[in-house]
Design a protein around this motif. Sequence first.
Motif, mmCIF file in Angstrom:
data_model
loop_
_atom_site.group_PDB
_atom_site.id
_atom_site.type_symbol
_atom_site.label_atom_id
_atom_site.label_comp_id
_atom_site.label_asym_id
_atom_site.label_seq_id
_atom_site.Cartn_x
_atom_site.Cartn_y
_atom_site.Cartn_z
ATOM 1 N N SER A 1 -10.436 20.864 9.368
ATOM 2 C CA SER A 1 -9.800 21.322 10.348
ATOM 3 C C SER A 1 -8.316 21.793 9.818
ATOM 4 C CB SER A 1 -9.437 20.874 11.693
ATOM 5 O OG SER A 1 -8.706 19.189 11.484
ATOM 6 N N GLY A 2 -8.058 21.655 8.720
ATOM 7 C CA GLY A 2 -6.391 22.203 8.340
ATOM 8 C C GLY A 2 -5.739 20.488 8.496
ATOM 9 N N TYR A 3 -5.752 20.286 9.974
ATOM 10 C CA TYR A 3 -5.128 18.885 9.826
ATOM 11 C C TYR A 3 -4.771 18.325 8.865
ATOM 12 C CZ TYR A 3 -3.776 20.109 14.794
ATOM 13 O OH TYR A 3 -4.042 21.405 15.977
ATOM 14 N N TYR A 4 -3.306 16.939 8.581
ATOM 15 C CA TYR A 4 -3.649 16.090 7.467
ATOM 16 C C TYR A 4 -3.541 15.387 8.045
ATOM 17 C CZ TYR A 4 -1.899 19.649 3.975
ATOM 18 O OH TYR A 4 -2.107 20.568 3.059
ATOM 19 N N GLU B 1 0.351 -1.138 -0.035
ATOM 20 C CA GLU B 1 -0.228 -0.086 0.076
ATOM 21 C C GLU B 1 1.143 0.901 0.384
ATOM 22 O OE1 GLU B 1 1.064 -1.727 2.364
ATOM 23 O OE2 GLU B 1 0.920 -0.383 4.348
ATOM 24 N N GLU B 2 0.293 2.439 -0.407
ATOM 25 C CA GLU B 2 0.727 3.628 -0.182
ATOM 26 C C GLU B 2 -0.127 4.609 0.441
ATOM 27 O OE1 GLU B 2 2.284 5.044 -4.680
ATOM 28 O OE2 GLU B 2 3.067 3.214 -4.868
ATOM 29 N N PHE B 3 0.287 5.670 0.487
ATOM 30 C CA PHE B 3 -0.132 7.043 1.439
ATOM 31 C C PHE B 3 0.068 7.992 0.597
ATOM 32 C CE2 PHE B 3 1.718 3.567 4.553
ATOM 33 C CZ PHE B 3 0.905 3.053 5.264
ATOM 34 N N ILE B 4 -1.321 8.547 0.847
ATOM 35 C CA ILE B 4 -1.256 9.856 0.899
ATOM 36 C C ILE B 4 -2.178 10.688 1.959
ATOM 37 C CG2 ILE B 4 -2.009 8.902 -1.945
ATOM 38 C CD1 ILE B 4 -5.063 9.984 -1.305
ATOM 39 N N TYR B 5 -1.615 11.635 1.734
ATOM 40 C CA TYR B 5 -1.963 12.921 2.962
ATOM 41 C C TYR B 5 -3.444 13.444 2.443
ATOM 42 C CZ TYR B 5 1.858 11.682 5.879
ATOM 43 O OH TYR B 5 2.972 10.226 7.021
ATOM 44 N N ARG B 6 -4.077 13.177 3.219
ATOM 45 C CA ARG B 6 -5.561 14.255 2.666
ATOM 46 C C ARG B 6 -6.031 14.944 3.586
ATOM 47 N NH1 ARG B 6 -7.841 9.284 1.174
ATOM 48 N NH2 ARG B 6 -8.447 8.867 -1.061
#
Length: 277
Positions: A63-66, A54-59
């Motif tokens: 709230s502004g946090y990822y 699996e790979e990761f993405i940051y959404r």
Amino acid sequence: MKVTDYFEAAKDNTLISFEVLPPLKGGSMQAIFNTLDPLMEFKPPFIDVTYHREEFIYRKRPSGYYEKTAIRKRPGTVGICAAIMHRYGVDAVPHLICGGFSKEETENALIDLNFLNVNNVLALRGDAAKFEDKFLPHPEGHAYALDLVKQVADMNCGKYLDPNISNGEKTNFCIGIAGYPEKHFEAPSLKTDLDYTKEKVDAGANYIVTQMFFNNKKYFQYVDECRKAGINVPIVPGLKPITKKYQLTSIPRLFFIDIPDELVKEINKAQTDEAIK
């Protein structure tokens, strides 16, 4: 048929096989066929199919946090192996990796492959996930390729993860592993790397496929060092054509290998991709 059986039958003849990547999620199997169809004239005895963690993405959240979210971008290795064997009548060699997979998931994949009459696997640790500076194993998975080799070898003896399974079906996998003519980038020395490789062979690995290299001398030296270390299984050279000029920098950066000066000079003279090929 096992990969090592092909080596034995070939005697002094040269065999050429290929490695394909599963298409990105949403892609078509036809893309694999389009790649392989013109290559079948070389009569490959087997075709490797890579496996990807699996790979990761940051959404970004409101709230502004990822939020770190896991995704699988290249599923389908087991299905692609079945499709290749059905279409071309050649053996497929799926890659198995430690990263991103539990021992249970690995066992289930091996059971599926055994049902499909796939007789070969390439056992790898795998790379670190994107955004991680070092390899982190699945909490319930293997940290090292050695442990993965042992799991496959155990299943070849009818030993499964569930201790309550007695007289389990014995699989019959031929086990390949990776080798590094310029040593694995995490190993402190070539000798240490060879010690790890010998452990995997002693645990049941049947052959080695090397990391790509561009200086043939590196390969022959590696084979010599393996033999001195008591590693006597077949060692298959892994080859990759350079087709784009940017690969002069991307390949050393991603795979920690050198490209000989003579080759660099010739590629830099080329003005088009066709000239590079």
